[in-house]
Scaffold this motif. Structure first.
Motif, short mmCIF file in Angstrom:
data_model
loop_
_atom_site.label_atom_id
_atom_site.label_comp_id
_atom_site.label_asym_id
_atom_site.label_seq_id
_atom_site.Cartn_x
_atom_site.Cartn_y
_atom_site.Cartn_z
N ALA A 10 6.01 11.96 -11.15
CA ALA A 10 7.20 11.12 -11.39
C ALA A 10 6.87 9.66 -11.14
O ALA A 10 7.25 8.79 -11.94
CB ALA A 10 8.34 11.58 -10.49
N ARG A 11 6.16 9.38 -10.07
CA ARG A 11 5.77 7.99 -9.80
C ARG A 11 4.91 7.44 -10.92
O ARG A 11 5.07 6.30 -11.34
CB ARG A 11 5.00 7.88 -8.47
N LYS A 23 10.59 2.10 -0.91
CA LYS A 23 11.71 1.16 -0.96
C LYS A 23 12.92 1.75 -1.67
O LYS A 23 14.05 1.61 -1.20
CB LYS A 23 11.28 -0.13 -1.67
N ALA A 24 12.70 2.41 -2.79
CA ALA A 24 13.81 2.97 -3.57
C ALA A 24 14.52 4.10 -2.83
O ALA A 24 15.74 4.27 -2.96
CB ALA A 24 13.31 3.47 -4.92
N SER A 25 13.76 4.88 -2.07
CA SER A 25 14.33 6.04 -1.38
C SER A 25 14.75 5.73 0.06
O SER A 25 15.37 6.57 0.71
CB SER A 25 13.33 7.19 -1.38
N LYS A 26 14.35 4.54 0.56
CA LYS A 26 14.61 4.17 1.96
C LYS A 26 13.95 5.17 2.92
O LYS A 26 14.51 5.52 3.96
CB LYS A 26 16.10 4.03 2.23
N VAL A 27 12.75 5.61 2.53
CA VAL A 27 11.92 6.50 3.35
C VAL A 27 10.66 5.72 3.68
O VAL A 27 10.15 4.98 2.84
CB VAL A 27 11.59 7.80 2.57
N ILE A 29 6.92 4.40 4.23
CA ILE A 29 5.69 4.57 3.46
C ILE A 29 4.80 5.64 4.09
O ILE A 29 4.16 6.41 3.38
CB ILE A 29 4.95 3.22 3.26
N ALA A 30 4.78 5.71 5.42
CA ALA A 30 3.98 6.73 6.10
C ALA A 30 4.46 8.14 5.75
O ALA A 30 3.65 9.05 5.54
CB ALA A 30 4.03 6.51 7.61
N THR A 31 5.76 8.30 5.64
CA THR A 31 6.31 9.62 5.27
C THR A 31 5.97 9.96 3.82
O THR A 31 5.59 11.09 3.52
CB THR A 31 7.83 9.64 5.50
N ILE A 32 6.07 8.99 2.93
CA ILE A 32 5.71 9.22 1.53
C ILE A 32 4.24 9.64 1.44
O ILE A 32 3.90 10.60 0.76
CB ILE A 32 5.96 7.95 0.67
N ALA A 55 16.26 9.07 -5.51
CA ALA A 55 15.73 7.79 -5.98
C ALA A 55 14.99 7.95 -7.30
O ALA A 55 15.14 7.13 -8.21
CB ALA A 55 14.80 7.20 -4.92
N LEU A 56 14.22 9.00 -7.42
CA LEU A 56 13.47 9.24 -8.66
C LEU A 56 14.41 9.60 -9.80
O LEU A 56 14.24 9.13 -10.93
CB LEU A 56 12.42 10.34 -8.45
#
Length: 81
Positions: A10-11, A23-27, A29-32, A55-56
């Protein structure tokens, strides 16, 4: 169930990097990064997974489930003009 490969795909369709998704998901970066480093079903807090998926989807991604027609996947939906 959402698969980590679907998030990465998707990304790619959106031309987003991990920071864009964070940024879009407000999660964080470490978790992503942690989620995307795994294989198979996405593991984590349901609220985190829902934030990423939402977000996606808001950006135009449709998640495709594993069914008789084929395997999992993602599709980029054209926005209404």
């Amino acid at each position: 169930m959402l698969q980590t490969a679907q998030i990465r795909a998707a990304r790619a369709l959106l031309g987003w990097n991990q920071d864009d998704l964070a940024k879009a998901s407000k999660v964080s970066i470490a978790t992503i990064r942690r989620i995307e480093s795994q294989e198979g079903p996405v593991m984590g807090y349901v609220s985190t997974l829902m934030s990423i998926q939402s977000a996606l989807e808001k950006a135009g991604i449709r998640f495709l489930d594993n069914d008789a027609g084929g395997g999992i996947g993602v599709r980029l939906i054209k926005p209404n003009a």
